[in-house]
Write a protein that holds these residues in place. Sequence first.
Motif, PDB file in Angstrom:
ATOM      1  N   GLY A 237      21.275  42.893 -90.253  1.00 38.40           N
ATOM      2  CA  GLY A 237      20.874  41.740 -91.334  1.00 38.40           C
ATOM      3  C   GLY A 237      21.222  41.659 -91.853  1.00 38.40           C
ATOM      4  O   GLY A 237      22.000  41.982 -93.222  1.00 38.40           O
ATOM      5  N   LEU A 238      22.492  40.403 -91.769  1.00 45.19           N
ATOM      6  CA  LEU A 238      23.336  40.131 -92.549  1.00 45.19           C
ATOM      7  C   LEU A 238      22.625  38.647 -93.982  1.00 45.19           C
ATOM      8  O   LEU A 238      23.201  37.232 -93.640  1.00 45.19           O
ATOM      9  CB  LEU A 238      24.513  39.623 -92.549  1.00 45.19           C
ATOM     10  CG  LEU A 238      25.600  39.180 -92.720  1.00 45.19           C
ATOM     11  CD1 LEU A 238      25.729  40.082 -93.730  1.00 45.19           C
ATOM     12  CD2 LEU A 238      27.027  38.080 -91.969  1.00 45.19           C
ATOM     13  N   VAL A 258      27.836  45.116 -87.933  1.00 42.99           N
ATOM     14  CA  VAL A 258      27.179  43.974 -87.994  1.00 42.99           C
ATOM     15  C   VAL A 258      25.846  43.423 -86.925  1.00 42.99           C
ATOM     16  O   VAL A 258      26.473  43.349 -86.089  1.00 42.99           O
ATOM     17  CB  VAL A 258      27.229  42.898 -88.840  1.00 42.99           C
ATOM     18  CG1 VAL A 258      26.225  42.058 -89.185  1.00 42.99           C
ATOM     19  CG2 VAL A 258      28.186  42.883 -90.231  1.00 42.99           C
ATOM     20  N   THR A 260      23.022  40.625 -86.212  1.00 46.10           N
ATOM     21  CA  THR A 260      22.417  39.932 -86.129  1.00 46.10           C
ATOM     22  C   THR A 260      21.867  39.202 -85.170  1.00 46.10           C
ATOM     23  O   THR A 260      21.454  39.262 -84.547  1.00 46.10           O
ATOM     24  CB  THR A 260      24.100  38.887 -87.080  1.00 46.10           C
ATOM     25  OG1 THR A 260      23.462  37.681 -87.625  1.00 46.10           O
ATOM     26  CG2 THR A 260      24.602  38.435 -86.048  1.00 46.10           C
ATOM     27  N   SER A 262      21.622  35.576 -86.294  1.00 46.62           N
ATOM     28  CA  SER A 262      22.601  34.829 -86.156  1.00 46.62           C
ATOM     29  C   SER A 262      23.638  33.849 -85.768  1.00 46.62           C
ATOM     30  O   SER A 262      25.263  35.583 -86.224  1.00 46.62           O
ATOM     31  CB  SER A 262      22.384  34.239 -87.442  1.00 46.62           C
ATOM     32  OG  SER A 262      21.326  33.979 -88.212  1.00 46.62           O
ATOM     33  N   LYS A 265      26.992  34.192 -87.643  1.00 44.86           N
ATOM     34  CA  LYS A 265      27.495  34.786 -88.800  1.00 44.86           C
ATOM     35  C   LYS A 265      28.532  35.429 -88.675  1.00 44.86           C
ATOM     36  O   LYS A 265      28.543  37.027 -89.323  1.00 44.86           O
ATOM     37  CB  LYS A 265      26.305  34.958 -89.430  1.00 44.86           C
ATOM     38  CG  LYS A 265      25.099  35.073 -90.248  1.00 44.86           C
ATOM     39  CD  LYS A 265      24.310  35.450 -90.911  1.00 44.86           C
ATOM     40  CE  LYS A 265      23.321  34.600 -91.791  1.00 44.86           C
ATOM     41  NZ  LYS A 265      21.713  35.231 -92.418  1.00 44.86           N
ATOM     42  N   ALA A 269      30.672  38.412 -90.698  1.00 43.64           N
ATOM     43  CA  ALA A 269      30.259  39.573 -90.589  1.00 43.64           C
ATOM     44  C   ALA A 269      32.198  39.928 -90.622  1.00 43.64           C
ATOM     45  O   ALA A 269      32.455  40.921 -91.297  1.00 43.64           O
ATOM     46  CB  ALA A 269      30.152  39.981 -89.464  1.00 43.64           C
ATOM     47  N   LYS A 388      17.336  32.268 -93.500  1.00 42.00           N
ATOM     48  CA  LYS A 388      18.238  32.834 -92.827  1.00 42.00           C
ATOM     49  C   LYS A 388      19.616  31.826 -93.382  1.00 42.00           C
ATOM     50  O   LYS A 388      20.605  31.989 -92.806  1.00 42.00           O
ATOM     51  CB  LYS A 388      18.665  33.040 -91.978  1.00 42.00           C
ATOM     52  CG  LYS A 388      17.064  33.840 -91.101  1.00 42.00           C
ATOM     53  CD  LYS A 388      17.662  34.610 -89.767  1.00 42.00           C
ATOM     54  CE  LYS A 388      16.407  34.698 -88.586  1.00 42.00           C
ATOM     55  NZ  LYS A 388      16.376  35.172 -87.321  1.00 42.00           N
TER      56      LYS A 388
END
Length: 409
Positions: A237-238, A258, A260, A262, A265, A269, A388
């Motif tokens: 979760g970022l 990371v 994620t 998404s 992202k 990251a 998010k």
Amino acid sequence: MCDQREGDHRPEMPSRRDVLKGSLALAASPLLVGVASSAYAAQTSEPVGTGPTSARAYGALKANSPLESMQIKRRAVGPNDVLLDVLYCGICHSDIHHAHDEWNPIVPTAFPCVPGHEIIGRVQAVGSAVTKFKVGDIGGVGCMVDSCGTCENCLDDREQYCLKGSTVTYNGRDTVLGGHTFGGYSDKVVVTERFVIRIPPGADLAATAPLLCAGITTFSPMQHWKVAAGQRVGVIGLGGLGHVAVKLAVSRRADVTVFTTSPSKIADAKRLGATNAVLWSDSAAMKQLANKFDYLISTVPQAYPMQQFIDVLKLDATLVNVGALDALQGVSGGGLIFGRKSIAGSAIGGIAETQEVIDYCAARNIKADIELIRVEDINRAYDRVVDKDVRYRFVIDMASLKVAGTTRS
Ligand code: NAP
Ligand code: ZN
């Protein structure tokens, strides 16, 4: 979880009528706002007041109602108290859980709810016994404002696990005024000096505010589980907590991945220092990572099927959940047994450790990536966090509350 209260104590229902009255009075007369602020400025030259003062705040009158301008009471400055003129306050996802009463029945919200536990302010008055601060200093307040101070956990600097229940910054039991505590979406706050953190000179104040919750919540378990150079660390979760976790793990020279949901992202990251970023949906990449990780921290705000992450832990490794308060999902007993793996939880951090993370970050120029907003943008910011879409922490410029007066969003 920034949210402990005495287990058997449901906070008294607040003086809602007073708050409503204050809010309506403010809405009816912008002139009154000016009068109130100058009266307040005069009062604060007195280090120890004789009674509660009114403060301007932004909060929710009930679950799922937008946050709006209101007035609340702050206690008089007692001998051990510090009065802070709030400059900045971060928006944590916990604020949203509370304002929307999403943690009911585990942690029901008492309304009106004024969230905010990433508070940076300038000291405006101090009580006669205060030694750590003087007028003009910068102080920070995180998720707690008091604890018993005498139980074994408090004596061990773990006030967040106070056996009598620490007093959380908002939605806790207000032991002085009665009712419940109000957080940092406000122009001022009065806190006992033991719970006020020193902010090093030269710190970027707005970008330091999130460290008072997002920073300590990710730093404390890294200390406890001794995250070290060369270890493989995963951040699930970022968002607000997640992006600070990446920076802290990188500062310890861990090799960070990371996880994620998404795609947008992935590049971020890596910019934040991660060597790898993986989409949850990429099952081939997840398979390749089986049995690789020394430590995982999950910052996802709700439970989700967790086994795919247990699978990437190596022998004796731990997944620390700091996000979900509800029942964990889909964990196989065998998946833990065959590999001696652990799932653990962790709540914020004690006051000494919060001071430590603030000093640690100041020394290394670690700060949150923030979007500075005005108080009337809080409701839009809440929507973006839920979607998010925050990059990576909203911080409220509290100067906007001082001029917002009657504004509602
Ligand atoms: P946030 O900024 O919203 O970040 C959470 C991230 O998790 C999102 O950005 C998203 O990252 C991912 N995510 C969100 N919803 C998801 C879903 N339905 N499924 C999968 N992934 C999802 O929140 P935060 O402020 O970092 O807080 C995270 C959680 O920690 C909250 O529940 C908060 O209450 C809790 N918290 C706990 C403590 C404690 O003491 N333990 C302290 C503070 C906060 P991607 O887009 O990368 O997937
Ligand atoms: Zn928080």
